[in-house]
Design a protein around this motif. Structure first.
Motif, PDB file in Angstrom:
ATOM      1  N   ILE A   1      18.571  12.892  -3.731  1.00 60.41           N
ATOM      2  CA  ILE A   1      17.577  12.479  -2.732  1.00 60.41           C
ATOM      3  C   ILE A   1      17.856  13.271  -1.472  1.00 60.41           C
ATOM      4  N   ILE A   2      16.807  13.827  -0.884  1.00 64.80           N
ATOM      5  CA  ILE A   2      16.934  14.590   0.355  1.00 64.80           C
ATOM      6  C   ILE A   2      16.368  13.766   1.497  1.00 64.80           C
ATOM      7  N   MET A   3      17.086  13.713   2.605  1.00 68.47           N
ATOM      8  CA  MET A   3      16.573  13.006   3.783  1.00 68.47           C
ATOM      9  C   MET A   3      16.678  13.889   5.010  1.00 68.47           C
ATOM     10  N   SER A   4      15.566  13.993   5.752  1.00 68.58           N
ATOM     11  CA  SER A   4      15.553  14.747   7.011  1.00 68.58           C
ATOM     12  C   SER A   4      14.596  14.076   7.981  1.00 68.58           C
ATOM     13  N   LEU A   5      14.981  14.051   9.255  1.00 67.49           N
ATOM     14  CA  LEU A   5      14.151  13.438  10.298  1.00 67.49           C
ATOM     15  C   LEU A   5      13.584  14.473  11.261  1.00 67.49           C
ATOM     16  N   GLY A   6      13.594  15.753  10.860  1.00 70.91           N
ATOM     17  CA  GLY A   6      12.963  16.780  11.671  1.00 70.91           C
ATOM     18  C   GLY A   6      13.848  17.324  12.765  1.00 70.91           C
ATOM     19  N   THR A   7      13.219  18.051  13.694  1.00 75.13           N
ATOM     20  CA  THR A   7      13.957  18.781  14.718  1.00 75.13           C
ATOM     21  C   THR A   7      14.204  17.985  15.991  1.00 75.13           C
TER      22      THR A   7
ATOM     23  N   ALA B   1      22.203   3.765   5.132  1.00 76.42           N
ATOM     24  CA  ALA B   1      23.376   4.289   4.430  1.00 76.42           C
ATOM     25  C   ALA B   1      23.858   3.290   3.372  1.00 76.42           C
ATOM     26  N   ALA B   2      23.798   2.007   3.701  1.00 73.40           N
ATOM     27  CA  ALA B   2      24.212   0.984   2.738  1.00 73.40           C
ATOM     28  C   ALA B   2      23.304   0.972   1.514  1.00 73.40           C
ATOM     29  N   ALA B   3      22.013   1.195   1.731  1.00 68.83           N
ATOM     30  CA  ALA B   3      21.072   1.262   0.607  1.00 68.83           C
ATOM     31  C   ALA B   3      21.346   2.489  -0.256  1.00 68.83           C
ATOM     32  N   PHE B   4      21.555   3.640   0.393  1.00 71.45           N
ATOM     33  CA  PHE B   4      21.870   4.857  -0.361  1.00 71.45           C
ATOM     34  C   PHE B   4      23.117   4.668  -1.232  1.00 71.45           C
TER      35      PHE B   4
ATOM     36  N   LYS C   1      22.810  11.204  -5.958  1.00 69.19           N
ATOM     37  CA  LYS C   1      23.488  11.766  -4.803  1.00 69.19           C
ATOM     38  C   LYS C   1      22.457  11.920  -3.677  1.00 69.19           C
ATOM     39  N   VAL C   2      22.921  11.842  -2.439  1.00 64.70           N
ATOM     40  CA  VAL C   2      22.032  11.900  -1.275  1.00 64.70           C
ATOM     41  C   VAL C   2      22.541  12.963  -0.309  1.00 64.70           C
ATOM     42  N   ILE C   3      21.640  13.845   0.106  1.00 60.90           N
ATOM     43  CA  ILE C   3      21.954  14.825   1.157  1.00 60.90           C
ATOM     44  C   ILE C   3      21.134  14.435   2.376  1.00 60.90           C
ATOM     45  N   MET C   4      21.808  14.073   3.441  1.00 56.25           N
ATOM     46  CA  MET C   4      21.163  13.485   4.622  1.00 56.25           C
ATOM     47  C   MET C   4      21.458  14.342   5.845  1.00 56.25           C
ATOM     48  N   ARG C   5      20.386  14.887   6.434  1.00 56.32           N
ATOM     49  CA  ARG C   5      20.552  15.643   7.677  1.00 56.32           C
ATOM     50  C   ARG C   5      20.618  14.652   8.836  1.00 56.32           C
ATOM     51  N   TYR C   6      21.811  14.566   9.445  1.00 58.24           N
ATOM     52  CA  TYR C   6      22.008  13.600  10.529  1.00 58.24           C
ATOM     53  C   TYR C   6      23.187  14.050  11.375  1.00 58.24           C
ATOM     54  N   THR C   7      22.996  14.070  12.685  1.00 53.65           N
ATOM     55  CA  THR C   7      24.044  14.566  13.586  1.00 53.65           C
ATOM     56  C   THR C   7      24.640  13.472  14.461  1.00 53.65           C
ATOM     57  N   GLY C   8      24.228  12.232  14.246  1.00 52.91           N
ATOM     58  CA  GLY C   8      24.766  11.135  15.036  1.00 52.91           C
ATOM     59  C   GLY C   8      26.104  10.654  14.494  1.00 52.91           C
ATOM     60  N   GLU C   9      26.527   9.486  14.977  1.00 53.52           N
ATOM     61  CA  GLU C   9      27.795   8.904  14.551  1.00 53.52           C
ATOM     62  C   GLU C   9      27.754   8.538  13.074  1.00 53.52           C
ATOM     63  N   LYS C  10      28.825   8.830  12.365  1.00 50.68           N
ATOM     64  CA  LYS C  10      28.906   8.548  10.935  1.00 50.68           C
ATOM     65  C   LYS C  10      28.849   7.039  10.698  1.00 50.68           C
ATOM     66  N   PRO C  11      27.892   6.571   9.875  1.00 50.14           N
ATOM     67  CA  PRO C  11      27.785   5.121   9.633  1.00 50.14           C
ATOM     68  C   PRO C  11      28.963   4.599   8.819  1.00 50.14           C
TER      69      PRO C  11
ATOM     70  N   LEU D   1      28.562   4.306   4.887  1.00 52.47           N
ATOM     71  CA  LEU D   1      28.279   5.525   4.135  1.00 52.47           C
ATOM     72  C   LEU D   1      29.014   5.499   2.790  1.00 52.47           C
ATOM     73  N   GLY D   2      28.267   5.756   1.714  1.00 53.08           N
ATOM     74  CA  GLY D   2      28.857   5.764   0.383  1.00 53.08           C
ATOM     75  C   GLY D   2      29.392   7.138  -0.010  1.00 53.08           C
ATOM     76  N   ASN D   3      30.191   7.155  -1.074  1.00 51.79           N
ATOM     77  CA  ASN D   3      30.752   8.419  -1.571  1.00 51.79           C
ATOM     78  C   ASN D   3      29.682   9.340  -2.142  1.00 51.79           C
ATOM     79  N   ASN D   4      28.511   8.787  -2.424  1.00 50.39           N
ATOM     80  CA  ASN D   4      27.426   9.599  -2.997  1.00 50.39           C
ATOM     81  C   ASN D   4      26.575  10.289  -1.940  1.00 50.39           C
ATOM     82  N   THR D   5      26.900  10.100  -0.665  1.00 49.05           N
ATOM     83  CA  THR D   5      26.058  10.622   0.422  1.00 49.05           C
ATOM     84  C   THR D   5      26.795  11.692   1.213  1.00 49.05           C
ATOM     85  N   LEU D   6      26.118  12.817   1.381  1.00 49.52           N
ATOM     86  CA  LEU D   6      26.663  13.940   2.141  1.00 49.52           C
ATOM     87  C   LEU D   6      25.870  14.083   3.437  1.00 49.52           C
ATOM     88  N   LEU D   7      26.560  13.934   4.582  1.00 52.39           N
ATOM     89  CA  LEU D   7      25.928  14.152   5.887  1.00 52.39           C
ATOM     90  C   LEU D   7      26.067  15.619   6.272  1.00 52.39           C
ATOM     91  N   VAL D   8      24.961  16.231   6.692  1.00 52.77           N
ATOM     92  CA  VAL D   8      24.984  17.634   7.120  1.00 52.77           C
ATOM     93  C   VAL D   8      24.225  17.760   8.432  1.00 52.77           C
TER      94      VAL D   8
END
Length: 525
Positions: free
Chosen positions: A305-311, A325-328, A334-344, A347-354
């Motif tokens: 699953i890809i997640m992005s909230l834009g620029t 994050a709890a739902a993911f 596996k989840v690839i999530m574009r996010y630059t804020g504080e790490k939740p 967050l599960g082991n299946n989720t990669l923050l980039v």
């Protein structure tokens, strides 16, 4: 053998030189931020075809770099209202209103905030344009550059006004104007089945929805007439005289390159000088960086699953991110999530923050199952191109409306991100993952979008060069925008016909009365 090769080489070099010499010269006035991403694609394509491109930017530009191999920048000190600080502050305010406000007042508060900030942006644009027009040396420089056309984004009227000052043809890279969606500026827009954008209506409206549609139209017309036009009217009156109306300069553009098509847009009337290039930024997927490929492949048969909230949005309120994050974490994907804020913390082991992800390439990856998206036009178009169903989490601006269109076409499910909890978000994810209709409908849209005789980018380039070759495209442009409203809607004709009919009826009545009185008198005699 060699004697034959020399003429071929000579002809090839000569043809390449002729292509370079015949290249046009384009002046670009873009909008910063995500709009620049689209404009830059056109600029790179124009440069690749041998055209020279100059870009006007402010010194504090966010996305528009001063140095580029594809264009020469012309930097001005004044900002035009689309700088990073202003837009990020606006974004933060809108997120706060929607996260904290009561649901019954959210929409009104958002509209009031947009109206207030819109007035500020308009004034900054007026100030920037005034500084340009008062800088006689700068304007003389632009005149002496001998441009072939102006390419602009009509969200700002600066480009059209510059084109008028320089007496140059005008081409728009457009979806929005300073007033509303682009079609509403030039094309007939019957409010009975053409929904006002931003209000999540479709082309199949109930009676109450049509009432709301007319109200929304009146609301935006009020803003345009009383908050935007007076500021630019004073400027155009000062520099060009009372006969020049800035909105007519926008309506008078030669070609409108629309960043949508009718796979995304609802059917509606259009005009000959509107060229649809929806998805022109989309392209076949390239291999992703190895660390992402390894992560994607580790998903096995479940996919990613890809997640992005834009620029514009770098982080969300903490509660929302924790719930998502709890739902993911409860999914086998596996989840690839574009996010630059504080790490939740959830967050599960299946989720990669980039901090960044190659969105187009990941959407085109065969293991991608769902795109969790905020609903920006670019992301929606890329999802259509690659046939990936959407779970929409709209934040602001046109995003709810974009996603509502995809929902109406059966290719997306939309949730309110500001009230969502982990159970609701998880349920929505599973629905899009496992209900086959979402993927089937999106893949059908993808096939429709791709089934064209010409690529959207090639079509856009053709029409830009068409305007260069013919010094405009006046034969495609209606002059209806110069008509007063009562002539455009034939109110004067209807009033004339009603007056003639009334006169005829009145004359007939008096004539009949006169004849009746004469007959009565003759009988009495």
């Amino acid at each position: 053998m060699k004697s034959h090769r020399l003429p071929i080489v000579f002809i090839t070099v000569l043809s390449l030189s002729a292509h370079i010499v015949s290249g046009g010269k384009v002046l670009v006035f873009p909008i910063d931020g995500s709009h620049w991403v689209n404009m830059n694609i056109l600029i790179e394509a124009l440069h690749a075809k041998g055209h020279t491109v100059d870009v006007i930017r402010s010194a504090g530009s966010w996305y528009i770099k001063e140095s580029s191999p594809h264009y020469t920048s012309i930097t001005r000190e004044q900002g035009g209202g689309f700088d990073e600080d202003f837009l990020r502050a606006l974004t933060t305010d809108l997120l706060r209103i929607q996260a904290d406000g009561e649901s019954s007042w959210k929409r009104l508060k958002v509209e009031m905030e947009l109206m207030e900030k819109g007035v500020e942006m308009t004034q900054m644009e007026v100030d920037m344009l005034t500084a340009m027009l008062d800088d006689h040396q700068f304007m003389q420089f632009l005149k002496e550059a001998k441009y072939d056309l102006v390419l602009a984004d009509p969200v700002s009227p600066i480009g059209p006004i510059l084109a008028h000052y320089l007496s140059l043809p005008l081409v728009f890279n457009v979806r929005w104007t300073a007033h509303s969606e682009g079609h509403f500026a030039i094309a007939p827009s019957p409010l009975s089945y053409v929904p006002m954008p931003l209000f999540e209506l479709t082309d199949k409206m109930s009676f109450l929805e049509r009432v709301a549609n007319v109200f929304f139209f009146a609301f935006y017309e009020f803003q345009a007439q009383f908050l935007i036009q007076p500021r630019f009217a004073a400027l155009t009156n000062k520099y060009f005289g009372p006969d020049v109306n800035y909105f007519q300069l926008i309506q008078g553009a030669d070609i409108w390159l629309m960043r949508v098509d009718f796979v995304f847009e609802f059917p509606r009337p259009t005009m000959p000088n509107v060229v649809y290039m929806g998805g022109f930024q989309c392209k076949p997927a390239k291999p992703v960086p190895q660390y992402l490929e390894d992560f994607v492949q580790s998903s096995g048969e479940h996919g990613v699953i890809i997640m992005s909230l834009g620029t514009l949005v770098s982080e969300l309120p903490k509660r929302i991110v924790e719930e998502m994050a709890a739902a993911f974490a409860q999914l086998p994907q596996k989840v690839i999530m574009r996010y630059t804020g504080e790490k939740p913390s959830t967050l599960g082991n299946n989720t990669l923050l980039v901090e960044w992800l190659p969105q187009n390439d990941l959407l085109g990856h065969p293991k991608t199952r769902v795109f969790v998206a905020h609903g920006g036009t670019n992301g929606v178009q890329e999802a259509i191109y690659h046939g990936v169903p959407i779970l929409g989490v709209p934040l602001m601006f046109d995003q709810p409306d974009n996603l509502s269109r995809m929902r109406a076409k059966g290719a997306a499910k939309v949730v309110d991100i500001f009230s969502v909890d982990r159970d609701g978000f998880l349920h929505a994810l599973k629905e899009v993952l496992h209900e086959l209709s979402f993927r089937e409908n999106m893949q059908r849209l993808s096939r429709l979008h791709r089934d064209q005789p010409m690529k959207p980018l090639d079509r856009a380039l053709f029409w830009i060069e068409f305007v260069m070759r013919h010094k405009g495209a006046a034969h495609l442009r209606t002059e209806s925008y110069k008509m007063p409203w009562y002539s455009y809607h034939s109110v004067d004709v209807v009033m004339f016909l009603l007056a003639v009919t009334a006169m005829f009826v009145t004359a007939s009545v008096f004539g009949i009365k006169f004849l009746c009185s004469r007959i009565c008198k003759s009988k009495q005699e």
